[in-house]
Design a protein around this motif. Sequence first.
Motif, PDB file in Angstrom:
ATOM      1  N   GLY A  64      -4.122   1.727   6.884  1.00 15.23           N
ATOM      2  CA  GLY A  64      -3.921   1.453   8.214  1.00 15.23           C
ATOM      3  C   GLY A  64      -3.899   0.089   8.720  1.00 15.23           C
ATOM      4  O   GLY A  64      -3.915  -0.345   9.876  1.00 15.23           O
ATOM      5  N   ARG A  65      -3.378  -0.950   7.422  1.00 13.33           N
ATOM      6  CA  ARG A  65      -3.523  -2.128   8.022  1.00 13.33           C
ATOM      7  C   ARG A  65      -2.125  -2.729   7.612  1.00 13.33           C
ATOM      8  O   ARG A  65      -1.274  -2.130   6.935  1.00 13.33           O
ATOM      9  CB  ARG A  65      -4.617  -2.864   7.027  1.00 13.33           C
ATOM     10  N   GLY A  66      -1.663  -4.117   8.158  1.00 10.23           N
ATOM     11  CA  GLY A  66      -0.490  -4.605   7.569  1.00 10.23           C
ATOM     12  C   GLY A  66      -0.254  -4.833   6.408  1.00 10.23           C
ATOM     13  O   GLY A  66       0.552  -4.931   5.661  1.00 10.23           O
TER      14      GLY A  66
ATOM     15  N   VAL B  36       3.122   4.328   4.265  1.00 14.21           N
ATOM     16  CA  VAL B  36       3.636   3.103   4.395  1.00 14.21           C
ATOM     17  C   VAL B  36       4.030   2.551   3.015  1.00 14.21           C
ATOM     18  O   VAL B  36       5.096   1.791   2.892  1.00 14.21           O
ATOM     19  CB  VAL B  36       2.555   2.105   5.322  1.00 14.21           C
ATOM     20  N   CYS B  37       3.006   2.737   2.189  1.00 13.63           N
ATOM     21  CA  CYS B  37       3.214   2.278   0.774  1.00 13.63           C
ATOM     22  C   CYS B  37       4.338   2.993   0.212  1.00 13.63           C
ATOM     23  O   CYS B  37       5.340   1.980  -0.565  1.00 13.63           O
ATOM     24  CB  CYS B  37       2.094   2.750   0.037  1.00 13.63           C
ATOM     25  N   LEU B  38       4.549   4.161   0.557  1.00 20.55           N
ATOM     26  CA  LEU B  38       5.645   4.885  -0.423  1.00 20.55           C
ATOM     27  C   LEU B  38       6.994   4.164   0.331  1.00 20.55           C
ATOM     28  O   LEU B  38       8.078   4.076  -0.520  1.00 20.55           O
ATOM     29  CB  LEU B  38       5.784   6.437   0.044  1.00 20.55           C
ATOM     30  N   GLU B  39       7.278   3.924   1.594  1.00 17.49           N
ATOM     31  CA  GLU B  39       8.514   3.393   2.183  1.00 17.49           C
ATOM     32  C   GLU B  39       8.606   1.921   1.815  1.00 17.49           C
ATOM     33  O   GLU B  39       9.596   1.584   1.512  1.00 17.49           O
ATOM     34  CB  GLU B  39       8.159   3.281   3.677  1.00 17.49           C
ATOM     35  N   SER B  40       7.540   1.147   1.522  1.00 17.84           N
ATOM     36  CA  SER B  40       7.587   0.101   0.827  1.00 17.84           C
ATOM     37  C   SER B  40       8.197  -0.159  -0.719  1.00 17.84           C
ATOM     38  O   SER B  40       8.873  -0.925  -0.948  1.00 17.84           O
ATOM     39  CB  SER B  40       6.339  -0.827   1.050  1.00 17.84           C
ATOM     40  N   ILE B  41       7.484   0.893  -1.305  1.00 20.55           N
ATOM     41  CA  ILE B  41       8.135   0.994  -2.660  1.00 20.55           C
ATOM     42  C   ILE B  41       9.440   1.339  -2.665  1.00 20.55           C
ATOM     43  O   ILE B  41      10.423   0.767  -3.332  1.00 20.55           O
ATOM     44  CB  ILE B  41       7.252   2.010  -3.332  1.00 20.55           C
ATOM     45  N   TYR B  42      10.106   2.049  -1.907  1.00 26.37           N
ATOM     46  CA  TYR B  42      11.362   2.589  -1.630  1.00 26.37           C
ATOM     47  C   TYR B  42      12.303   1.419  -1.185  1.00 26.37           C
ATOM     48  O   TYR B  42      13.508   1.231  -2.071  1.00 26.37           O
ATOM     49  CB  TYR B  42      11.529   3.763  -0.889  1.00 26.37           C
ATOM     50  N   GLU B  43      11.751   0.650  -0.360  1.00 23.16           N
ATOM     51  CA  GLU B  43      12.547  -0.555   0.142  1.00 23.16           C
ATOM     52  C   GLU B  43      12.919  -1.641  -0.814  1.00 23.16           C
ATOM     53  O   GLU B  43      13.866  -2.225  -0.898  1.00 23.16           O
ATOM     54  CB  GLU B  43      12.235  -1.131   1.260  1.00 23.16           C
ATOM     55  N   LYS B  44      11.996  -1.600  -2.045  1.00 23.23           N
ATOM     56  CA  LYS B  44      12.192  -2.597  -2.929  1.00 23.23           C
ATOM     57  C   LYS B  44      12.955  -2.109  -3.870  1.00 23.23           C
ATOM     58  O   LYS B  44      13.374  -2.921  -5.136  1.00 23.23           O
ATOM     59  CB  LYS B  44      10.755  -2.871  -3.604  1.00 23.23           C
ATOM     60  N   MET B  45      13.552  -1.060  -3.991  1.00 22.84           N
ATOM     61  CA  MET B  45      14.691  -0.331  -5.058  1.00 22.84           C
ATOM     62  C   MET B  45      15.749  -0.884  -4.747  1.00 22.84           C
ATOM     63  O   MET B  45      16.371  -0.107  -3.844  1.00 22.84           O
ATOM     64  CB  MET B  45      14.350   1.078  -5.284  1.00 22.84           C
ATOM     65  N   ASN B  46      16.366  -1.891  -5.396  1.00 24.61           N
ATOM     66  CA  ASN B  46      17.885  -2.231  -4.996  1.00 24.61           C
ATOM     67  C   ASN B  46      18.540  -1.477  -5.922  1.00 24.61           C
ATOM     68  O   ASN B  46      18.334  -0.423  -6.514  1.00 24.61           O
ATOM     69  CB  ASN B  46      17.860  -3.827  -5.387  1.00 24.61           C
ATOM     70  N   ASP B  47      19.914  -1.628  -5.787  1.00 25.92           N
ATOM     71  CA  ASP B  47      21.037  -0.919  -6.349  1.00 25.92           C
ATOM     72  C   ASP B  47      20.992  -1.114  -7.867  1.00 25.92           C
ATOM     73  O   ASP B  47      21.414  -0.165  -8.611  1.00 25.92           O
ATOM     74  CB  ASP B  47      22.586  -1.391  -5.976  1.00 25.92           C
TER      75      ASP B  47
END
Length: 633
Positions: free
Chosen positions: A517-519, A555-566
Amino acid sequence: MEQLNIKQNSDNLEEKHNEAMVLVERHRDFFEHYAKGTIKVEPSPEGLNTFAFDLEKNIIYVNSGFFKEEFGFNEEKTIFAILHEIEHFMEKLQVLLEDGGEKKFGNFLKKLKESKAFSLMDNCIADIRENRTVVSKTNKSTGELETKIYKEDLFPETDFTSRPRHIQFCEAILREARVSDEKCKVSPEVRQALDEIAGIENLMNVMTNPKTPMSLRWKLQDKYIQPKVDELLKKDIEDKKKQKEQEKKEKQDGQEEQEGQENGDKENNTKNEQNQNDSDNKKENKKENKKENGKDGEADDFDENDPNKLFAKEYEEANKKFPEAIPMEEIEKAFEKWKETQKGKDSKDKADKEYAEKLGVEKKDLQEYRKIVENLEQTVNPETNVGLLEELKDLFNRIISKRLKQIQSPKYPVEEGDDLVDPAQLIADVKSGNLQPKVWEDTEIKEKKGERFGEVEITLVCDRSFSMTEDSKAEEQIKSAVLLMEVLKEFAEICQAEKINIVKSLEVKSEIYSFAGRGEDRIPMKTMSPELGEKERIDIFKKLHDLPGSTTDFVCLESIYEKMNDEIKLKIKEGELKKIVIVFTDGESNDPAKTQNALKMLRDDGVVAVGVGITASGGMVLSTYAPNALVVE
């Protein structure tokens, strides 16, 4: 008659010892399971009417009859009390493992002996921690039993005003912490001190948290609790002095009144005066004799520099609520024995310290991490009777073997082959009559190949929510994370070593997140790479002991997805990359809908995302992370 009494006493002691042994043996498995195998539980030897322990062999000696004798505890309450003593013992073992632990523990014992006020204060704070830990490791009914013990056996009364203020403070801080719905009646100064402690945000919660090291608790006690005790003790000493002066004045007034009644004339006055002088001389002589014999209780009892004697009766009364299950002499004996056994370990300890400094980690973290790895290495799969880590290494080797290139594998030496490799030996053997010398080298072609991934990326996500402090969840997650880190490190090293021998290069990369629950939830504790060094592993191990937050796994799962480029998505689609995400969690997400949405995005792009529920309380993972989820009880 005297011989008969001695025999009866001997029979009673033997009967009590046998009764205590039966209870310990009956529940030994439960006690040792409770302690997670870190200590052994043995019945106290005959003749020892208290508890004792062996700091070197990690054995606690239990006399269950002690609590029956002191409090009249039934078996259920006795079991709770034994768990309480196990926690005391485990705290002592833990502090001795710290850097400078021997010195810290020695200073602690010295303070216990020097000050009854400190001993009482420390015991009350420690009891909050031990009981809180027992309840957290067991169940709700254990908490109800503890409340019953306090209300029925230890503190049935809640009016403490007849006691010295510093004793009121210590006892009230304990009882109100463990029976939170009842306030104790105490002096105004004591209530003010209690309110001031309660006003320090999160102090008692941190100080008595099961995960807080004993040495840190001591520091917090010294800074926040001890000054309150000292302040109240000072007022109690002033009260004692005033009480003594008042008693002395009343005694003198009574003597003067009696003298006035008895003195009828000058002759009698003179006679009485002479008698009084004689009496005073006798008293003075008697006092001097007592001093010489070390029995001058009055002079010593009111020495304000020795509160132990000043409040001896009050401490004795308070100790009835905290009888010494393990007497000071037993603790000192165990400590001295432990110190003797440590002398031969100094060199290893020094080497660990130097290596830890070189790595940039703390020695205790290095040693604790290694201890977990050692335990994992000794863990055997009951179905195969093979070590867990050995099985995993074998699995890696099988994976690698399926990727080997077509190579010429030599067989040497043989009697017939493709190449003559030792002409000199051929001539020598033929001359000696050996017409089939083994001087040839043969080769064979091995072919093991197929379409397989070239890269594997594994992401571990760990739970650092505060609820992980309950039961054994944090401990089980740490062991699981250490296992996975060791596995990933081993696999990556094998792949690197076999790189030139396999058809398609296999590279294993890893990264590790945690949510609290932290930044920092969006920032991996370890970034994606093939390396997973010892310092990184130990730093992550240490971080997993810090459990400040909430279950924000999404939050972690969203961050992992955001780093998946094309490019990454294309490599997954074409079979060049296998991407796996493993989430450890102890229960329901703060926002299951967000978690499921993030999982869907990852899975739609070919990522294997798995939820692992840590202990039986992690059952919600089955619905949140379905269909790839399991609970590890």
